[in-house]
Design an enzyme around this catalytic site. Structure first.
Site, PDB file in Angstrom:
ATOM      1  N   GLU A  69       1.258  -1.039  -0.039  1.00  8.85           N
ATOM      2  CA  GLU A  69       0.037  -0.087  -0.012  1.00  8.85           C
ATOM      3  C   GLU A  69       1.339   1.606  -0.007  1.00  8.85           C
ATOM      4  OE1 GLU A  69      -1.634   3.536   0.622  1.00  8.85           O
ATOM      5  OE2 GLU A  69      -2.202   2.536   2.819  1.00  8.85           O
ATOM      6  N   CYS A  91      -1.204   9.374   2.392  1.00  9.80           N
ATOM      7  CA  CYS A  91      -1.644   8.036   1.416  1.00  9.80           C
ATOM      8  C   CYS A  91      -2.754   8.837   0.835  1.00  9.80           C
ATOM      9  CB  CYS A  91      -1.377   6.951   1.715  1.00  9.80           C
ATOM     10  SG  CYS A  91      -2.394   6.127   2.199  1.00  9.80           S
TER      11      CYS A  91
END
Length: 530
Positions: free
Chosen positions: A238, A272
């Site tokens: 990720e 993020c």
């Protein structure tokens, strides 16, 4: 800020520059020993029923939550997070994560029955089992050093794995507290901790781990993928994002401005999946920008140690990230962008006022490279089609959002975004929901976190087949003869002709039955020569 040197992680608080307690770096020998200890603990742990494992992990989670004040204090000191954020954001999803997987794991990991064709494979049955990988290496970033580990290690443990946690050196102290509190409620050795920078991460991957979960930047993620490929072990990545929000002409501008400000500025923009690009349709561009600027200017920046709840935005967590955000904004302004509000704050601490920029374009690094700071650039586009095109003009693909009063239109537009998570009239929040899968594409990585899919990813499938057929030989076993040739050909032609030519199929089917009869008769003669 943290610095790795001479076997120690030293650092200063981004709040005021005070020195933080040093943390010792784990040596390669200590890394290997931690993995060996986790391997031994996992073998025993995997033998326990899923429901028992779930109860133990959930109880450990309750113990962890009872020490929330201790975790919040170190989060605040080490990373500068406002105290309100430490509870509501970093720790906020933790209780649901433990409860969700403890409640559903046994059902999610239940064996699945496999049904065989009774003519081809008589008296055979099978099941697909879900088995733990073994030792899971969990390498996590500094921006959410509690929630990100928990969303991964909880399903990993309940699935029957042990976990070795390797945090960012910038979150070494917070993770030490997290590890200690969790370990107090878990079997010895089941959860391990190794400390250090990229060298420690490499040592961990070269040890005897069985599965890798990496959350961090794209460059480091590619290095992790290469190391995992060398050992042929599965990996989940990720990575970063350059997430876009599209504001259409029929959007509720007040909701859009507030929602985008939250997604762009919370955690000082160090998310993020935070909004790092906004594309607004020209008809409402000026009105939207004014509302966004108004929201940004209303946010309070600073240190809330003395008055919890008095601050919205804390400092950036380290000087490198501060410099990156500052330099991207300065370069954009030099290239013609307008800084409508926000910018660098002078004095102690790494504080940066929430910035909104306009008159930006796709050639600027601010619109192409990950910023990871409280900076939201707004680009005006003529229409919906242009907004979609610009939003997809990126090497990343984590999340994206569409803002409109027409929900059907929003769903249609969101469906065209090349991302792992698309949202209408909101952004990023689903990452905190354990039941909602979280994933990206392209340079945002692959793999999945949260939901049943994440729990399944923490296991490997195995097919177990039981054959109750008692004949000495199966129909297809060697040696071959003409009957076997005719049988194989007949089965193939019969299946191909069933829908195309029913009458032809009937004739072929009769020949097939004859072939089966010949083959069975041959087997009987061979099995019972008398």
């Amino acid at each position: 800020m943290s610095i790795v040197a001479d076997g120690w992680i030293s650092g200063i608080s981004p709040l005021d520059g005070r020195n933080l307690e040093k943390v010792r770096v784990s040596s390669p020998v200590e890394v290997a020993a931690a993995v060996e200890k986790a391997t031994q603990a996992q073998e025993k742990w995997a033998k326990q029923p899923i429901r028992e494992r779930a109860q133990i992990v959930e109880k450990a989670g309750c113990h962890l939550m009872s020490h929330a004040d201790e975790i919040a204090a170190i989060l605040h000191l080490e990373l500068g997070k406002p105290l309100t954020d430490t509870y509501a954001v970093d720790l906020g999803s933790a209780p649901e994560v433990f409860h969700y997987y403890a409640r559903h794991a046994a059902n999610f990991l239940r064996s699945e029955t496999v049904h065989f064709n009774p003519v081809k494979f008589p008296r055979k049955h099978g099941k697909i089992e879900r088995l733990p990988h073994g030792v899971v290496s969990l390498i996590t970033p500094w921006n959410y050093p509690v929630s990100i580990p928990l969303h991964n290690l909880v399903p990993a443990l309940i699935a029957g794995n042990s976990v070795i946690l390797k945090p960012s050196e910038y979150a070494a102290r917070t993770t030490s507290v997290l590890y200690r509190l969790l370990s107090e409620g878990l079997p010895e050795g089941l959860l391990g901790l190794v400390q250090g920078d990229g060298a420690t991460g490499e040592a961990l991957l070269r040890a005897d781990v069985n599965y890798v979960v990496f959350v961090g930047g794209a460059l480091a993620g590619k290095a992790v993928a290469r190391l995992a490929a060398e050992k042929l072990i599965p990996v989940s990545l990720e990575l970063g994002g350059k997430d876009a929000a599209i504001v259409l002409e029929d959007a509720d501008l007040d909701r859009a401005a507030n929602g985008i400000a939250w997604a762009g500025f919370v955690n000082a923009g160090q998310s993020c999946a935070g909004v790092e690009r906004v594309y607004v349709v020209e008809a409402v561009a000026e009105a939207f920008k004014q509302k966004l600027v108004q929201v940004a200017q209303s946010l309070k920046v600073g240190d809330d140690t003395a008055a919890p709840g008095s601050v919205d935005i804390g400092p950036l967590s380290n000087p490198r990230q501060f410099a990156l955000a500052r330099d991207q904004v300065n370069q954009a302004v030099q290239a013609g962008a307008i800084l409508d509000c926000g910018g660098e704050m002078r004095g102690e601490g790494l504080f940066y006022r929430p910035a909104v920029l306009s008159n930006v374009n796709s050639t600027m690094s601010l619109m192409q490279e990950e910023t990871f700071g409280p900076v939201v650039p707004v680009q005006v586009v003529p229409d919906e089609a242009s907004a979609i095109q610009e939003a997809n003009r990126t090497c990343y693909g984590l999340t994206g959002s569409v803002w409109t009063r027409d929900l059907a239109r929003g769903e249609r537009v969101a469906g065209q975004l090349q991302v792992g998570v698309a949202t209408v009239n909101n952004h990023m929040f689903s990452g905190a929901a354990p039941q909602a899968p979280w994933m990206g594409q392209a340079n945002s990585g692959y793999g999945v976190q949260n939901s049943k899919l994440a729990l399944l990813a923490m296991t490997r499938p195995r097919l177990l087949v039981v054959d109750a057929h008692r004949t000495p030989r199966e129909l297809w076993w060697l040696p071959n003869d003409r009957a076997m040739h005719d049988l194989g050909r007949g089965m193939l032609l019969t299946q191909g002709a069933f829908k195309a030519a029913p009458l032809k199929w009937l004739g072929l089917y009769l020949k097939l039955l004859r072939g089966v009869a010949f083959r069975l008769a041959w087997q009987r003669r061979r099995n019972h020569p008398s």
